[in-house]
Design an enzyme around this catalytic site. Structure first.
Site, PDB file in Angstrom:
ATOM      1  N   HIS A  82      -2.082  -2.501  -9.638  1.00 49.52           N
ATOM      2  CA  HIS A  82      -3.066  -1.895  -8.748  1.00 49.52           C
ATOM      3  C   HIS A  82      -4.317  -2.752  -8.749  1.00 49.52           C
ATOM      4  O   HIS A  82      -4.689  -3.300  -9.781  1.00 49.52           O
ATOM      5  CB  HIS A  82      -3.422  -0.470  -9.205  1.00 49.52           C
ATOM      6  CG  HIS A  82      -4.022   0.339  -8.100  1.00 49.52           C
ATOM      7  ND1 HIS A  82      -5.362   0.300  -7.820  1.00 49.52           N
ATOM      8  CD2 HIS A  82      -3.450   1.174  -7.198  1.00 49.52           C
ATOM      9  CE1 HIS A  82      -5.595   1.085  -6.783  1.00 49.52           C
ATOM     10  NE2 HIS A  82      -4.472   1.617  -6.383  1.00 49.52           N
ATOM     11  N   ASP A 115       3.092   5.474  -6.942  1.00 46.80           N
ATOM     12  CA  ASP A 115       4.295   5.358  -6.134  1.00 46.80           C
ATOM     13  C   ASP A 115       5.553   5.241  -6.967  1.00 46.80           C
ATOM     14  O   ASP A 115       6.659   5.460  -6.474  1.00 46.80           O
ATOM     15  CB  ASP A 115       4.178   4.147  -5.197  1.00 46.80           C
ATOM     16  CG  ASP A 115       3.128   4.388  -4.142  1.00 46.80           C
ATOM     17  OD1 ASP A 115       3.099   5.499  -3.611  1.00 46.80           O
ATOM     18  OD2 ASP A 115       2.324   3.486  -3.877  1.00 46.80           O
ATOM     19  N   HIS A 132       0.873  -1.185   0.000  1.00 49.76           N
ATOM     20  CA  HIS A 132       0.000   0.000   0.000  1.00 49.76           C
ATOM     21  C   HIS A 132       0.912   1.239   0.000  1.00 49.76           C
ATOM     22  O   HIS A 132       1.718   1.418  -0.911  1.00 49.76           O
ATOM     23  CB  HIS A 132      -0.903  -0.107   1.241  1.00 49.76           C
ATOM     24  CG  HIS A 132      -2.046   0.857   1.334  1.00 49.76           C
ATOM     25  ND1 HIS A 132      -2.447   1.662   0.292  1.00 49.76           N
ATOM     26  CD2 HIS A 132      -2.888   1.155   2.371  1.00 49.76           C
ATOM     27  CE1 HIS A 132      -3.485   2.405   0.688  1.00 49.76           C
ATOM     28  NE2 HIS A 132      -3.765   2.113   1.941  1.00 49.76           N
TER      29      HIS A 132
HETATM   30  N1  CMC Z   1       5.177  -7.319 -10.041  1.00 52.22           N
HETATM   31  C1  CMC Z   1       5.036  -8.555 -10.580  1.00 52.22           C
HETATM   32  N2  CMC Z   1       3.874  -9.224 -10.646  1.00 52.22           N
HETATM   33  C2  CMC Z   1       2.778  -8.622 -10.142  1.00 52.22           C
HETATM   34  C3  CMC Z   1       2.832  -7.340  -9.562  1.00 52.22           C
HETATM   35  C4  CMC Z   1       4.086  -6.683  -9.527  1.00 52.22           C
HETATM   36  N3  CMC Z   1       4.206  -5.466  -8.996  1.00 52.22           N
HETATM   37  N4  CMC Z   1       1.601  -6.974  -9.131  1.00 52.22           N
HETATM   38  C5  CMC Z   1       0.784  -8.002  -9.416  1.00 52.22           C
HETATM   39  N5  CMC Z   1       1.500  -9.008 -10.026  1.00 52.22           N
HETATM   40  C6  CMC Z   1       0.958 -10.256 -10.575  1.00 52.22           C
HETATM   41  C7  CMC Z   1       0.638 -11.253  -9.470  1.00 52.22           C
HETATM   42  O1  CMC Z   1       1.742 -12.087  -9.211  1.00 52.22           O
HETATM   43  C8  CMC Z   1      -0.540 -11.997 -10.057  1.00 52.22           C
HETATM   44  O2  CMC Z   1      -0.023 -12.904 -11.033  1.00 52.22           O
HETATM   45  P1  CMC Z   1      -0.804 -14.326 -11.275  1.00 52.22           P
HETATM   46  O3  CMC Z   1      -2.172 -13.962 -11.781  1.00 52.22           O
HETATM   47  O4  CMC Z   1       0.047 -15.033 -12.271  1.00 52.22           O
HETATM   48  O5  CMC Z   1      -0.846 -15.009  -9.941  1.00 52.22           O
HETATM   49  C9  CMC Z   1      -1.300 -10.913 -10.817  1.00 52.22           C
HETATM   50  O6  CMC Z   1      -0.301  -9.935 -11.172  1.00 52.22           O
HETATM   51  C10 CMC Z   1      -2.399 -10.233 -10.002  1.00 52.22           C
HETATM   52  O7  CMC Z   1      -1.810  -9.787  -8.790  1.00 52.22           O
HETATM   53  P2  CMC Z   1      -2.565  -9.741  -7.388  1.00 52.22           P
HETATM   54  O8  CMC Z   1      -1.561  -9.747  -6.287  1.00 52.22           O
HETATM   55  O9  CMC Z   1      -3.624 -10.800  -7.370  1.00 52.22           O
HETATM   56  O10 CMC Z   1      -3.290  -8.319  -7.470  1.00 52.22           O
HETATM   57  P3  CMC Z   1      -3.876  -7.492  -6.280  1.00 52.22           P
HETATM   58  O11 CMC Z   1      -4.928  -6.638  -6.832  1.00 52.22           O
HETATM   59  O12 CMC Z   1      -4.249  -8.386  -5.136  1.00 52.22           O
HETATM   60  O13 CMC Z   1      -2.629  -6.596  -5.762  1.00 52.22           O
HETATM   61  C11 CMC Z   1      -1.064  -4.839  -5.588  1.00 52.22           C
HETATM   62  C12 CMC Z   1      -2.435  -5.267  -6.112  1.00 52.22           C
HETATM   63  C13 CMC Z   1      -0.934  -3.318  -5.716  1.00 52.22           C
HETATM   64  C14 CMC Z   1      -0.924  -5.200  -4.092  1.00 52.22           C
HETATM   65  C15 CMC Z   1       0.031  -5.561  -6.396  1.00 52.22           C
HETATM   66  O14 CMC Z   1      -0.051  -5.190  -7.776  1.00 52.22           O
HETATM   67  C16 CMC Z   1       1.444  -5.249  -5.882  1.00 52.22           C
HETATM   68  O15 CMC Z   1       1.903  -5.933  -4.958  1.00 52.22           O
HETATM   69  N6  CMC Z   1       2.153  -4.225  -6.468  1.00 52.22           N
HETATM   70  C17 CMC Z   1       3.437  -3.813  -5.973  1.00 52.22           C
HETATM   71  C18 CMC Z   1       3.267  -2.938  -4.732  1.00 52.22           C
HETATM   72  C19 CMC Z   1       2.766  -1.542  -5.071  1.00 52.22           C
HETATM   73  O16 CMC Z   1       3.271  -0.874  -5.969  1.00 52.22           O
HETATM   74  N7  CMC Z   1       1.766  -1.083  -4.281  1.00 52.22           N
HETATM   75  C20 CMC Z   1       1.232   0.279  -4.406  1.00 52.22           C
HETATM   76  C21 CMC Z   1      -0.174   0.316  -4.878  1.00 52.22           C
HETATM   77  S1  CMC Z   1      -0.628   1.981  -5.386  1.00 52.22           S
HETATM   78  C22 CMC Z   1      -0.618   2.894  -3.919  1.00 52.22           C
HETATM   79  C23 CMC Z   1      -1.853   2.663  -3.145  1.00 52.22           C
HETATM   80  O17 CMC Z   1      -2.947   3.071  -3.608  1.00 52.22           O
HETATM   81  O18 CMC Z   1      -1.759   2.080  -2.055  1.00 52.22           O
END
Ligand code: CMC
Length: 434
Positions: free
Chosen positions: A304, A361, A263
């Site tokens: 995201h 970010d 986050h």
């Molecule tokens: N790098 C590599 N792979 C990723 C990433 C990433 N940054 N983000 C998602 N994935 C992949 C994930 O492994 C999954 O792959 P598969 O379908 O093969 O299992 C797929 O994409 C969907 O990911 P998810 O974790 O199910 O998606 P989510 O909606 O639960 O998570 C997130 C969203 C923001 C937590 C995630 O994209 C992440 O960890 N990003 C990096 C951290 C980040 O930049 N966070 C800031 C968010 S913006 C600020 C805010 O509003 O808080």
């Protein structure tokens, strides 16, 4: 047309009403399902609207973010953070007179009580600013508890003004603590962002000297972070607030949730990641790591839950980042790594198929770094920006009937079994090794 959803449970058809949204997806109202003896299951809230709200709207497929109907791009380029705070809290943009009086109300509440300043004595120069902010904002509850009636709209307004006013002062104190420097009081001649920068970087006994370009960039960062509907920290604020807890303690819970690298902590993690990559020649190696399912590494600042096309905040942030770097004449190798990383990642099927784009970010960290703000302060700045969003959602929840947030579970543990005496207990081999 009134919609309904029918589900069949053991041959019995149950009608569920559909609630109509003013914008975006409608919502199936499942509240009566419990009377049919069944729960809904949605870990991570992928398909769940946890409340109704009129504050912020996001269309993640089309990269739209509206605060009270106003597009984020217009607010970021034409408004000020305090005007946005007024908009979030009141639902409408202020007149010039209303804005001036709001700015005055915030300005007069910026100083922090001497007693609270002693909280920082319990920390060291190595303490993380977010741990200090959790404590300091929660500590405000000790000053504003007796006599605070959360069902009184005037008391809630006073709480909102107090939190928006004091969060820059407290955030600046965390910075000065890490530097081992004495705290600086807010200066009434400065605007909100200027005051924050002055309280961080100013010199005792010297006239404030804040660059308008930098103050403008920081104010824009505050606006871009001001609200984001029911994200993890805002939902935490709503959940903690639903117990009728003291609002300052409730905001401290929001700060704790924001700190995580998934986050608000991502801005700090982006800079750590770019520093670890260190050289453009290593970018592809890190992109491969991010794609490897056996490697927990993710590209920080990418992806995201809601934005599946682009993050409109990231677009504004990218432009602002370039403007700040040009203005300051900063040629940052980390920015070159960031730009190349973005280009390489966005060409890869892995990121295209999963709709993973740079989020806010990704560029906010580079801007903050160019301004001279240390990485450990990045999430504290996100906190400062997000405070009006949290307090607006808390106020919105308390302004109408609400229930304590109390989810249920899909239970997968053991059923009832009898306690056995430890002397005759048959301990499982797996447990024995613990
Ligand atoms: N790098 C590599 N792979 C990723 C990433 C990433 N940054 N983000 C998602 N994935 C992949 C994930 O492994 C999954 O792959 P598969 O379908 O093969 O299992 C797929 O994409 C969907 O990911 P998810 O974790 O199910 O998606 P989510 O909606 O639960 O998570 C997130 C969203 C923001 C937590 C995630 O994209 C992440 O960890 N990003 C990096 C951290 C980040 O930049 N966070 C800031 C968010 S913006 C600020 C805010 O509003 O808080």
């Amino acid at each position: 047309m009134t919609q309904k959803v029918q589900i069949i449970i053991d041959g019995k058809t149950v009608d569920l009403p559909v609630l109509e949204a003013s914008n975006g997806l409608n919502v199936v109202d499942v509240r009566e399902l419990i009377s049919e003896g069944i729960y809904t299951y949605d870990p991570g809230f992928l398909s769940t609207a946890a409340c109704d709200s009129s504050v912020t709207y996001i269309d993640g497929d089309n990269g739209v973010l509206l605060y009270r109907g106003y597009p984020i791009e217009q607010l970021a380029n034409q408004s000020s953070h305090l005007e946005v705070c007024f908009l979030l809290l009141n639902g409408e943009l202020p007149s010039q007179t209303q804005l001036s009086s709001f700015e005055q109300e915030i300005q007069s509440r910026m100083p922090v009580d001497d007693h609270l300043q002693h909280i920082f004595e319990g920390f060291t120069e190595h303490s993380h600013p977010m741990s200090m902010l959790c404590a300091a904002v929660g500590g405000l509850a000790s000053l504003y508890h007796d006599g605070l009636d959360i069902y009184n709209a005037d008391h809630r307004r006073e709480t909102a003004l107090n939190l928006i006013a004091k969060i820059p002062t407290l955030a600046a104190m965390t910075y000065r603590k890490t530097k081992g420097e004495a705290f600086l009081a807010p200066d009434p001649s400065l605007n909100y962002a200027e005051n924050f920068l002055h309280m961080c970087f100013g010199k005792e006994g010297e006239r404030p000297n804040v660059s308008p370009t930098i103050a403008h960039a920081v104010d824009q960062i505050f606006i871009l972070h001001a609200d984001h509907e029911q994200n993890a920290s805002t939902s935490t604020v709503r959940m903690a607030g639903s117990t009728e807890a003291n609002p300052y303690a409730v905001m401290s819970a929001g700060i704790a949730a924001l700190w995580g690298p998934s986050h608000g902590g991502a801005n700090e993690a982006v800079l750590d990641m770019l520093g670890e990559i260190a050289d453009e020649s290593r970018i592809e190696e890190y992109v491969e790591k991010a794609k490897d399912k056996d490697d927990p590494f993710r590209l920080m600042g990418f992806g995201h839950r809601v934005y599946k096309n682009f993050d409109p905040r990231a677009t504004v942030m990218q432009e602002s980042c370039h403007a700040v770097l040009n203005e300051l004449g900063v040629d940052d190798p980390l920015l070159r790594i960031a730009q190349k990383l973005e280009r390489i990642a966005r060409e890869q099927d892995y990121f295209i198929e999963r709709k993973l784009y740079p989020n806010i970010d990704f560029y906010s960290g580079i801007t903050l770094k160019a301004i001279g703000i240390p990485t450990s302060m990045f999430t504290a700045i996100f906190t400062l920006g997000r405070m009006p969003g949290w307090i607006t959602h808390w106020d919105e929840m308390l302004s109408a009937p609400f229930k304590i947030a109390r989810p249920r579970q899909l239970f997968l543990g053991p059923g009832k079994r009898d306690y056995t005496d430890i002397k005759i207990r048959n301990v499982d081999e797996n447990l024995r090794s613990h």
